[in-house]
Design a protein around this motif. Structure first.
Motif, PDB file in Angstrom:
ATOM      1  N   TYR A 287     -10.805  -3.192   7.410  1.00 38.50           N
ATOM      2  CA  TYR A 287     -11.399  -4.603   7.968  1.00 38.50           C
ATOM      3  C   TYR A 287     -10.368  -5.550   7.295  1.00 38.50           C
ATOM      4  O   TYR A 287      -9.992  -6.663   8.104  1.00 38.50           O
ATOM      5  CB  TYR A 287     -12.604  -4.601   7.077  1.00 38.50           C
ATOM      6  CG  TYR A 287     -13.259  -6.215   7.419  1.00 38.50           C
ATOM      7  CD1 TYR A 287     -13.737  -6.586   8.546  1.00 38.50           C
ATOM      8  CD2 TYR A 287     -13.173  -7.062   6.222  1.00 38.50           C
ATOM      9  CE1 TYR A 287     -14.325  -7.605   8.633  1.00 38.50           C
ATOM     10  CE2 TYR A 287     -13.557  -8.359   6.452  1.00 38.50           C
ATOM     11  CZ  TYR A 287     -14.171  -8.624   7.412  1.00 38.50           C
ATOM     12  OH  TYR A 287     -14.735  -9.837   7.674  1.00 38.50           O
ATOM     13  N   ASP A 288      -9.711  -5.592   5.928  1.00 37.87           N
ATOM     14  CA  ASP A 288      -8.814  -6.436   5.441  1.00 37.87           C
ATOM     15  C   ASP A 288      -7.426  -6.595   6.225  1.00 37.87           C
ATOM     16  O   ASP A 288      -6.999  -7.582   6.589  1.00 37.87           O
ATOM     17  CB  ASP A 288      -8.348  -6.233   4.067  1.00 37.87           C
ATOM     18  CG  ASP A 288      -9.740  -6.268   3.257  1.00 37.87           C
ATOM     19  OD1 ASP A 288     -10.413  -6.939   3.266  1.00 37.87           O
ATOM     20  OD2 ASP A 288      -9.472  -5.819   2.003  1.00 37.87           O
TER      21      ASP A 288
ATOM     22  N   ARG B  54     -14.093   2.329   0.723  1.00 37.76           N
ATOM     23  CA  ARG B  54     -12.766   1.541   0.470  1.00 37.76           C
ATOM     24  C   ARG B  54     -11.964   1.708   1.738  1.00 37.76           C
ATOM     25  O   ARG B  54     -11.203   1.052   2.053  1.00 37.76           O
ATOM     26  CB  ARG B  54     -12.311   2.543  -0.675  1.00 37.76           C
ATOM     27  CG  ARG B  54     -10.856   1.764  -1.097  1.00 37.76           C
ATOM     28  CD  ARG B  54     -10.308   2.619  -2.499  1.00 37.76           C
ATOM     29  NE  ARG B  54      -9.062   2.009  -2.767  1.00 37.76           N
ATOM     30  CZ  ARG B  54      -8.932   0.692  -3.541  1.00 37.76           C
ATOM     31  NH1 ARG B  54     -10.069   0.159  -3.769  1.00 37.76           N
ATOM     32  NH2 ARG B  54      -7.700   0.327  -3.746  1.00 37.76           N
TER      33      ARG B  54
ATOM     34  N   THR C  76      -8.320  -8.667   9.684  1.00 36.56           N
ATOM     35  CA  THR C  76      -8.811  -9.837   9.459  1.00 36.56           C
ATOM     36  C   THR C  76      -7.497 -10.532   8.964  1.00 36.56           C
ATOM     37  O   THR C  76      -7.359 -12.059   9.167  1.00 36.56           O
ATOM     38  CB  THR C  76      -9.870  -9.976   8.595  1.00 36.56           C
ATOM     39  OG1 THR C  76      -9.455  -9.480   7.105  1.00 36.56           O
ATOM     40  CG2 THR C  76     -11.202  -9.487   8.688  1.00 36.56           C
ATOM     41  N   SER C  77      -6.601  -9.943   8.307  1.00 32.10           N
ATOM     42  CA  SER C  77      -5.451 -10.607   7.888  1.00 32.10           C
ATOM     43  C   SER C  77      -4.231 -10.588   9.044  1.00 32.10           C
ATOM     44  O   SER C  77      -3.089 -11.072   8.919  1.00 32.10           O
ATOM     45  CB  SER C  77      -4.938  -9.791   6.824  1.00 32.10           C
ATOM     46  OG  SER C  77      -4.527  -8.737   7.073  1.00 32.10           O
TER      47      SER C  77
ATOM     48  N   LYS D 174     -13.073  -0.826   4.159  1.00 34.87           N
ATOM     49  CA  LYS D 174     -12.645  -2.406   3.707  1.00 34.87           C
ATOM     50  C   LYS D 174     -11.143  -2.431   3.869  1.00 34.87           C
ATOM     51  O   LYS D 174     -10.807  -3.554   4.267  1.00 34.87           O
ATOM     52  CB  LYS D 174     -12.806  -2.512   2.007  1.00 34.87           C
ATOM     53  CG  LYS D 174     -12.524  -3.654   1.461  1.00 34.87           C
ATOM     54  CD  LYS D 174     -12.916  -3.849  -0.079  1.00 34.87           C
ATOM     55  CE  LYS D 174     -12.642  -5.044  -0.447  1.00 34.87           C
ATOM     56  NZ  LYS D 174     -11.317  -5.726  -0.426  1.00 34.87           N
ATOM     57  N   GLU D 175     -10.398  -1.546   3.698  1.00 33.52           N
ATOM     58  CA  GLU D 175      -8.712  -1.495   3.911  1.00 33.52           C
ATOM     59  C   GLU D 175      -8.676  -1.880   5.163  1.00 33.52           C
ATOM     60  O   GLU D 175      -7.657  -2.823   5.685  1.00 33.52           O
ATOM     61  CB  GLU D 175      -8.314  -0.232   3.421  1.00 33.52           C
ATOM     62  CG  GLU D 175      -8.005  -0.148   1.646  1.00 33.52           C
ATOM     63  CD  GLU D 175      -7.452   1.173   1.552  1.00 33.52           C
ATOM     64  OE1 GLU D 175      -7.480   1.968   2.309  1.00 33.52           O
ATOM     65  OE2 GLU D 175      -7.480   1.402   0.177  1.00 33.52           O
TER      66      GLU D 175
ATOM     67  N   ASP E  95       0.961  -1.225   0.055  1.00 36.24           N
ATOM     68  CA  ASP E  95      -0.039   0.096   0.107  1.00 36.24           C
ATOM     69  C   ASP E  95       0.846   1.364   0.047  1.00 36.24           C
ATOM     70  O   ASP E  95       1.877   1.305   0.718  1.00 36.24           O
ATOM     71  CB  ASP E  95      -0.709   0.141   1.177  1.00 36.24           C
ATOM     72  CG  ASP E  95      -2.040  -1.024   0.997  1.00 36.24           C
ATOM     73  OD1 ASP E  95      -2.512  -1.233   0.057  1.00 36.24           O
ATOM     74  OD2 ASP E  95      -2.552  -1.281   2.081  1.00 36.24           O
TER      75      ASP E  95
END
Length: 488
Positions: free
Chosen positions: A53-54, A47, A57-58, A50-51, A34
């Protein structure tokens, strides 16, 4: 859209394109990293969520906040007393509605004019605007705890010494000094004109040879600690959400705007982005609605980055501000004047004031035009004290014949070589570029009022409290200087 963008009729960039240059890059091994988008690239709230959240979760850390905001309403260049004052008043007016970022290349302020001054404040000026600015600062200092206190922090104390200023005048200046005292008193200043008899009675340690009268500030004049003042302003600003960026403005970026005039289509360059190199060596972009030049002695450099002084027509006129080196000497005299000593200004231009309670004093003098020292460094010329300062001090205050020089330092005036006065207001071509420059030695005491005036210009489109219209850049273009007689 922020308050300020609506006021200016501008909108932030709403482009929704994505490319490898502005969103992410792909390494040769296929891993994606990124990158912060350049200034103005739109990312929708969805967006961003989402970034985040990703990342969670990762098992990765959330993206760190950038050192430099991609978009900001007001970008202030220079984080000393002037820049911090502008930021303070903007956040006072709109705590949540206006975003403010301050760019300062040296958080230690080793070359900042205000930090290297003697910290004086006086109402004894010759222009009404300057008198009002000083009176406003004096009132601000009296109520500094109300203005700059921060929750869970010690209340601010800038160690304001109320000893006043004493201007001494010979016979040829006596009548003019009386006129100025009358003007100052008319505007509300507590200034008194003293005859030689009164001067001798009040300050018996003075040698009044050749002196006809003196003007003395009874209230609101003296000196304070500039370091503590800037610290208090910065601490308050941080609590209000001002972003301080340690870095240097390297350039501006422009966008082309087309307009129709006289039946023809024209293109003009609009200031759009600032390119900032931070202390970590990385370069960032920040898009702004308004940029305020508070760069002190280096204000002309910032102006040139906006083509001011290098372009054509209105852009061909440079900002007439340059650094001028000044020396401040610390001396000791065990039997010198005591607590009642004001900051004394001799007709020769030499000044002196008490520093603390241990027989120490600060003194100096502005050099004559033919004596101007080089500005390559901040080295001190001690011969200048011996030959140009000490003889006049010892003549006026005989006890100083036995003084000893203990130390000294040098600093820069943001010297306006047109008329040694403030330049404040909007540039006639760049309508989002604001000057707050050229105070030529009285910036510390006027910055609080000038900061408020800049805020009014941005938010209200005019000066509301102290009308500083005469100090606009127009007088530079028209070559119509507005001189202040009392420059020390």
């Amino acid at each position: 859209m922020s308050v300020l963008y609506r006021l200016l009729g501008r909108t932030v960039c709403n482009r929704r394109h994505q490319c490898v240059q502005c969103v992410r890059c792909v390494h040769s091994d296929g891993d994606k990293l990124d990158h912060q988008p350049p200034a103005g690239i739109y990312r929708s709230p969805l967006r961003i969520l989402k970034e985040e959240y990703d990342a969670v979760t990762s098992g990765k850390a959330l993206p760190e906040e950038s050192k430099v905001p991609r978009e900001v309403d007001v970008l202030v260049v220079g984080g000393g007393i002037m820049g911090s004052s502008v930021a303070f008043w903007l956040k006072q007016r709109h705590p949540k509605g206006i975003s403010v970022a301050v760019v300062e290349r040296d958080f230690s302020f080793t070359r900042a004019s205000s930090m290297l001054s003697v910290g004086g404040i006086r109402h004894q000026f010759t222009l009404p605007e300057n008198i009002r600015l000083s009176m406003f600062t004096a009132d601000f200092l009296r109520n500094i705890r109300e203005h700059l206190s921060v929750l869970d922090e010690d209340p601010p104390d800038v160690q304001f010494n109320h000893q006043g200023y004493l201007f001494l005048a010979k016979e040829d200046r006596a009548e003019r000094l009386a006129e100025l005292v009358a003007l100052q008193k008319e505007l509300g200043a507590k200034t008194e004109l003293l005859t030689t008899a009164k001067l001798q009675k009040k300050f018996p340690w003075l040698n009044l040879d050749g002196i006809e009268v003196g003007s003395y500030g009874l209230e609101g004049e003296g000196w304070f600690d500039p370091w503590l003042m800037v610290k208090a302003l910065k601490q308050k600003n941080l609590s209000l959400g001002v972003r301080y960026i340690e870095g240097e403005l390297t350039s501006f970026e422009f966008r082309d705007e087309t307009y129709v005039s006289g039946g023809s289509t024209h293109v003009r360059k609009e200031l759009d982005n600032a390119v900032i190199k931070c202390s970590d060596g990385q370069t960032y972009q920040s898009r702004f609605a308004v940029v305020v030049n508070c760069a002190g002695a280096w204000a002309a450099e910032v102006a040139r980055k906006a083509m001011i002084g290098t372009g054509s027509a209105e852009l061909s006129i440079p900002l007439p501000v340059e650094p001028r080196k000044r020396y401040v000497y610390v001396v000791h005299c065990s039997d010198g004047p005591g607590l009642d000593m004001p900051l004394v200004i001799d007709p020769t231009g030499c000044y002196s004031r008490r520093e603390g309670l241990g027989g120490h004093y600060l003194c100096g003098r502005s050099p004559l035009p033919e004596e101007e020292p080089p500005i390559d460094d901040l080295d001190v010329d001690y011969d200048f004290f011996t030959n140009k300062v000490w003889p006049h001090l010892a003549h006026r205050i005989p006890k100083f014949e036995n003084l000893k020089v203990k130390s000294a330092w040098a600093g820069y005036y943001d010297y306006n070589f047109l008329d040694q006065n403030l330049i404040v207001g909007i540039h006639p071509y760049h309508r989002n570029f604001i000057f707050a420059n050229g105070l030529s030695g009285h910036g510390l005491q006027h910055s609080i009022g000038v900061g408020r005036a800049v805020m009014e210009l941005i938010v209200d489109s005019k000066f509301r409290t102290i009308d500083l219209s005469r100090f606009s850049f127009d007088r530079v273009i028209l070559d119509e200087p507005l001189f202040e007689e009392c420059i020390v």
